[in-house]
Motif scaffolding. Structure first.
Motif, mmCIF file in Angstrom:
data_model
loop_
_atom_site.group_PDB
_atom_site.id
_atom_site.type_symbol
_atom_site.label_atom_id
_atom_site.label_comp_id
_atom_site.label_asym_id
_atom_site.label_seq_id
_atom_site.Cartn_x
_atom_site.Cartn_y
_atom_site.Cartn_z
ATOM 1 N N VAL A 197 48.703 54.503 38.580
ATOM 2 C CA VAL A 197 48.982 53.135 38.167
ATOM 3 C C VAL A 197 47.663 52.691 37.166
ATOM 4 C CG1 VAL A 197 48.232 50.857 38.986
ATOM 5 C CG2 VAL A 197 49.806 52.195 40.324
ATOM 6 N N GLN A 198 48.070 52.136 36.097
ATOM 7 C CA GLN A 198 46.896 51.927 35.034
ATOM 8 C C GLN A 198 47.002 50.387 35.114
ATOM 9 O OE1 GLN A 198 48.264 53.456 31.188
ATOM 10 N NE2 GLN A 198 47.745 55.742 32.066
ATOM 11 N N VAL A 199 45.539 49.908 35.045
ATOM 12 C CA VAL A 199 45.365 48.371 34.863
ATOM 13 C C VAL A 199 44.658 48.060 33.573
ATOM 14 C CG1 VAL A 199 44.567 46.484 36.146
ATOM 15 C CG2 VAL A 199 45.314 48.452 37.482
ATOM 16 N N GLN A 200 45.242 46.931 33.061
ATOM 17 C CA GLN A 200 44.268 46.590 31.696
ATOM 18 C C GLN A 200 43.981 45.031 32.252
ATOM 19 O OE1 GLN A 200 47.905 47.309 29.276
ATOM 20 N NE2 GLN A 200 46.956 45.688 28.249
ATOM 21 N N ALA A 201 42.770 44.583 31.723
ATOM 22 C CA ALA A 201 42.405 42.995 32.009
ATOM 23 C C ALA A 201 41.734 42.645 30.716
ATOM 24 C CB ALA A 201 41.522 43.092 33.196
ATOM 25 N N GLU A 202 41.902 41.397 30.368
ATOM 26 C CA GLU A 202 41.249 40.708 29.590
ATOM 27 C C GLU A 202 40.903 39.179 29.754
ATOM 28 O OE1 GLU A 202 41.960 40.038 24.683
ATOM 29 O OE2 GLU A 202 43.582 41.087 25.890
ATOM 30 N N ARG A 203 39.648 38.839 29.276
ATOM 31 C CA ARG A 203 39.247 37.478 29.701
ATOM 32 C C ARG A 203 39.500 36.729 28.331
ATOM 33 N NH1 ARG A 203 33.438 35.371 31.546
ATOM 34 N NH2 ARG A 203 33.455 33.355 30.549
ATOM 35 N N PHE A 204 40.148 35.436 28.607
ATOM 36 C CA PHE A 204 40.241 34.585 27.717
ATOM 37 C C PHE A 204 39.723 33.298 27.797
ATOM 38 C CE2 PHE A 204 43.940 37.523 27.752
ATOM 39 C CZ PHE A 204 44.259 37.621 26.634
ATOM 40 N N VAL B 246 37.432 33.967 39.727
ATOM 41 C CA VAL B 246 37.737 34.230 38.218
ATOM 42 C C VAL B 246 36.713 35.277 37.843
ATOM 43 C CG1 VAL B 246 37.890 33.072 36.053
ATOM 44 C CG2 VAL B 246 38.334 31.710 38.200
ATOM 45 N N SER B 247 37.257 36.483 37.895
ATOM 46 C CA SER B 247 36.617 37.799 37.549
ATOM 47 C C SER B 247 37.416 39.044 37.174
ATOM 48 C CB SER B 247 35.581 38.004 38.554
ATOM 49 O OG SER B 247 36.302 38.360 39.759
ATOM 50 N N GLU B 248 36.907 39.790 36.559
ATOM 51 C CA GLU B 248 37.684 41.009 36.130
ATOM 52 C C GLU B 248 38.150 41.851 37.396
ATOM 53 O OE1 GLU B 248 36.186 43.461 33.403
ATOM 54 O OE2 GLU B 248 37.796 44.925 33.374
ATOM 55 N N PRO B 249 37.132 42.064 38.196
ATOM 56 C CA PRO B 249 37.574 42.720 39.596
ATOM 57 C C PRO B 249 38.879 42.210 40.378
ATOM 58 C CG PRO B 249 35.128 42.396 39.676
ATOM 59 C CD PRO B 249 35.847 41.738 38.485
ATOM 60 N N VAL B 250 38.744 40.787 40.500
ATOM 61 C CA VAL B 250 39.603 39.991 41.201
ATOM 62 C C VAL B 250 40.962 40.140 40.719
ATOM 63 C CG1 VAL B 250 40.129 37.872 42.302
ATOM 64 C CG2 VAL B 250 38.023 38.794 42.439
ATOM 65 N N GLY C 169 41.779 31.901 36.827
ATOM 66 C CA GLY C 169 41.167 31.177 35.830
ATOM 67 C C GLY C 169 40.837 29.667 36.376
ATOM 68 N N VAL C 170 39.999 29.119 35.429
ATOM 69 C CA VAL C 170 39.487 27.652 35.642
ATOM 70 C C VAL C 170 40.505 26.784 35.155
ATOM 71 C CG1 VAL C 170 37.543 26.276 36.006
ATOM 72 C CG2 VAL C 170 37.348 28.670 35.871
ATOM 73 N N ALA C 171 41.431 26.025 35.360
ATOM 74 C CA ALA C 171 42.381 25.144 34.636
ATOM 75 C C ALA C 171 41.689 24.054 34.499
ATOM 76 C CB ALA C 171 43.739 25.276 35.596
ATOM 77 N N GLY C 172 40.952 23.609 35.172
ATOM 78 C CA GLY C 172 40.385 22.188 35.378
ATOM 79 C C GLY C 172 41.039 21.190 35.946
ATOM 80 N N PRO C 173 40.518 19.911 35.716
ATOM 81 C CA PRO C 173 39.306 19.586 35.139
ATOM 82 C C PRO C 173 37.950 19.790 35.662
ATOM 83 C CG PRO C 173 40.590 17.352 36.101
ATOM 84 C CD PRO C 173 41.241 18.839 36.249
ATOM 85 N N TRP D 174 40.998 35.116 33.437
ATOM 86 C CA TRP D 174 41.164 36.559 33.594
ATOM 87 C C TRP D 174 42.565 36.941 33.818
ATOM 88 C CZ3 TRP D 174 38.375 40.699 31.837
ATOM 89 C CH2 TRP D 174 37.156 40.572 31.923
ATOM 90 N N LEU D 175 43.183 37.693 32.762
ATOM 91 C CA LEU D 175 44.506 38.290 33.060
ATOM 92 C C LEU D 175 44.618 39.586 33.208
ATOM 93 C CD1 LEU D 175 46.577 36.822 30.131
ATOM 94 C CD2 LEU D 175 46.169 35.830 32.227
ATOM 95 N N ALA D 176 45.370 40.241 34.314
ATOM 96 C CA ALA D 176 45.428 41.663 34.332
ATOM 97 C C ALA D 176 46.776 41.952 34.356
ATOM 98 C CB ALA D 176 44.499 42.183 35.655
ATOM 99 N N LEU D 177 47.298 43.474 33.870
ATOM 100 C CA LEU D 177 48.511 44.037 34.094
ATOM 101 C C LEU D 177 48.292 45.240 34.590
ATOM 102 C CD1 LEU D 177 51.574 44.186 33.328
ATOM 103 C CD2 LEU D 177 50.549 44.915 30.726
ATOM 104 N N ALA D 178 49.141 45.261 35.687
ATOM 105 C CA ALA D 178 48.979 46.700 36.392
ATOM 106 C C ALA D 178 50.349 47.540 35.923
ATOM 107 C CB ALA D 178 48.936 46.750 37.789
ATOM 108 N N VAL D 179 50.357 48.629 35.608
ATOM 109 C CA VAL D 179 51.637 49.383 34.927
ATOM 110 C C VAL D 179 51.740 50.719 35.986
ATOM 111 C CG1 VAL D 179 52.811 50.650 32.937
ATOM 112 C CG2 VAL D 179 51.099 48.625 32.624
#
Lengths: 415, 415
Positions: free
Chosen positions: B380-387, B326-330, B352-356, B369-374
């Motif tokens: 190729v552009q990649v954006q990533a965001e942590r929630f 669960v990390s940005e590079p991955v 991500g960590v869905a739990g419990p 972590w979500l990432a979108l490659a375009v």
């Protein structure tokens, strides 16, 4: 012993909220041998509430009412009870004090409107609320005990356990126990035929079936004077149901099909992967709904486009051309390749026509091939089966995923 | 115009199931200007069903009954209607034929017990069921129109839209029109703040919000004498709501987030793949719920186990060791590799960590972590965001999948 359960609220009859309280209360009452005659939901309208309480008190030994105890102008259950009792509303000083303390703790002034919540019809009794500001009410109407709780489920549940259970009339010599046996893989009428005279309406324990998304729940209700008798009869009927339905039965109570399969995999220390076309991830999603599914679920492929089937799972283009994506050889190859690439003990593959388009005379919408690859030491065995599921896209996908789970369940029963 | 809604079933009064049908039906009736006087739930007991239908038909213009139309001995609603009508049950040959066809398609013989479902009280009318074997019934009792549907929500809903809406009596001198604007990406209170005085309770059209699984539905109800006035006021308010909420709005009516994203992809002729860890197939499932999704959805990977991430998507073991799954590079690597392997225009990755379990101080349950490659030409552009999502496993998975869809929706708005 009979109960009527009333739910009060505009939001309920307008359909903005679902009343979950009444079912919860019914289930608790059944455990105490009290059977609910009906649930009724009425709006925040004093004459309607008055009429409902009167009707209920004439029919039942226990009347449980939820909702309409809030501080605002549309909360009228307290006034309705006073009207039915023909009694004035009087201030209950300890409740007012408690309420003021509640607001002090929040660090806010108590709005004046809240003081109505400390009013109680003369002759009724206040039931303390440890989870909110609205106390409940208890009264006697003829032979009926009336218990009124706030509609907020959390407050209602806490108060029910504290106040309703001790206030309920004695068992008067009846015990009702219930059980559910869950089956999959046949229609409701086939299940009913297998159950035969177990389903007679004059039988005790009483056996009924309900179907939900392909799952047949066989519901058993045992109703006797003594607890021992009720328990024994329930156990006997559960066993009789399970014997007649055989392998169709996958669980008791609220245990789901993915849970059963997951638990078996965990016990045996085995792992599974999925290879999906028409179910598009649904099967993997069902496996991973449960906590701890990483113990047995390794992963999966959604090979929706044909070149994904070729590129990711080495399904030969010639095979796709010759037989089509919805075919036995393709389903088998998907399962075999998934097993190898995922290094799992089991691989489930699904390929089918979920619809609404894509059907043909030979392969109409609902045609689905399932395959299960099983690793046995150095050997790999693959079984495949063709199904024709009725219904729309959602139903075809749902039944395909459940049938795949069921193939694995039956395999796990065997080996 | 008044309605009464009855729900029939032992499982409901025993508290084994919650009746969700009545609330759903109430909400549909309100949209037509028909208000529900009460809901009542009674057991599978013919005298109780008879009494409930009689009571309802005396009070209401429209009586809607769900449940008790199944093929088994505990399904008694059909017989109860015949008793109230004092009419014999007669065989409806086309229904029997349709039912036999249904079983033929399944490749199974029709059990004899099913034929009861083709019986209809003389003077009543059969309502076709496209989703199951039980037809519904329609009858006139005094001034009341009585409509009876199966209790299975999916069957009931489909039949309600097809049969009940056209059969409902019209309103006199009033036009009620409703609309829904759907938003995602902010909490209900933020939406309410943006809407401001549009939400005043004395406003017409009236604007309210309800939240369900992260989706905020802004409900607008326009109530005027003239149709033109109601329509115009509704349109103005819808526009005002959409202006204030901006990019948060993704659709009107019952158009879902996956449908909006799918439609945009189709229009632009672009394709998507998914790479999922914690959502375990849910995101792919949402993409493929819709008919025709093969036009834009190519497929996906569920890389639940870490060695599946390595083996299928070339996430380096050293990266997994250094940063954790669960990390940005991955997340970025999953999206990039998925884009390349799936030869798609967009790739969405979720880890991500869905739990419990599985949470830590640094990455508590709900960390995703979500990432979108375009793909942009050769680039190729990649954006990533942590929630950080609140709630339990189901909620974390649901919000993760929806937020991923929303990332792609916003990207599609831009380019």
């Amino acid at each position: 012993m009979k109960a009527v359960i009333l739910a009060i609220g505009d939001e309920l009859v307008l359909g903005q909220n679902v009343d979950t309280n009444s079912a919860w209360i019914s289930a608790r009452l059944v455990e105490r041998g009290i059977f609910t005659v009906f649930h009724k939901t009425v709006p925040d309208d004093q004459p309607a509430i008055v009429a409902a309480i009167r009707e209920a008190a004439e029919l039942a030994d226990v009347v449980i009412v939820t909702g309409g105890l809030g501080p605002t102008a549309d909360d009228l259950t307290r006034q309705a009870l006073a009207e039915v009792m023909q009694a004035p509303l009087e201030l209950h000083a300890p409740s007012l004090e408690k309420m003021k303390g509640f607001f002090r703790k929040l660090g806010r002034p108590m709005p004046d409107t809240n003081s109505i919540q400390a009013m109680c019809p003369r002759g009724a009794e206040i039931l303390e609320n440890d989870f909110g500001t609205a106390p409940g009410l208890k009264a006697r109407l003829g032979r009926a005990t009336v218990l009124i709780f706030p509609g907020v489920p959390k407050e209602m549940k806490g108060m029910f356990d504290r106040h309703a259970l001790p206030a309920l009339p004695g068992q008067s010599g009846r015990t009702i126990l219930t059980a559910i046996v869950n089956a999959f893989g046949a229609g409701e009428s086939v299940v009913a035929e297998k159950l035969g005279e177990l389903m007679r309406r004059d039988r005790n324990p009483l056996v009924g079936t309900t179907v939900s998304a392909g799952i047949i729940a066989v519901r058993i209700r045992s109703d006797f004077e003594s607890v021992e008798r009720a328990r024994q009869a329930l156990a006997e009927t559960v066993q009789a149901v399970e014997e007649r339905l055989g392998d169709l039965v996958f669980s008791r109570g609220d245990v789901t099909l993915p849970q059963v399969v997951g638990e078996r995999l965990r016990q045996k220390g085995r792992s599974v992967v999925t290879v999906e076309s028409c179910t598009g991830g649904l099967l993997a999603k069902l496996f991973t709904d449960g906590a701890g599914s990483s113990d047995y679920f390794r992963g999966g492929w959604v090979v929706y486009a044909n070149d994904m089937k070729q590129g990711q799972l080495q399904v030969p283009a010639a095979m796709l051309d010759a037989y089509g994506a919805v075919s036995e050889p393709v389903a088998r190859t998907m399962a075999e390749q998934g097993l190898a690439a995922g290094r799992a003990d089991y691989a489930l593959a699904v390929t089918g026509v979920a619809g609404p388009s894509g059907g043909s005379a030979e392969k109409p919408v609902g045609t689905v091939w399932l395959a299960l690859a099983v690793r046995r030491g150095p050997e790999v065995q693959v079984q495949a089966e063709r199904f024709s599921f009725p219904g729309d896209r959602e139903m075809v996908r749902d039944r395909s995923a459940k049938m795949a789970l069921d193939m694995l369940r039956l395999e796990l029963l065997r080996g």
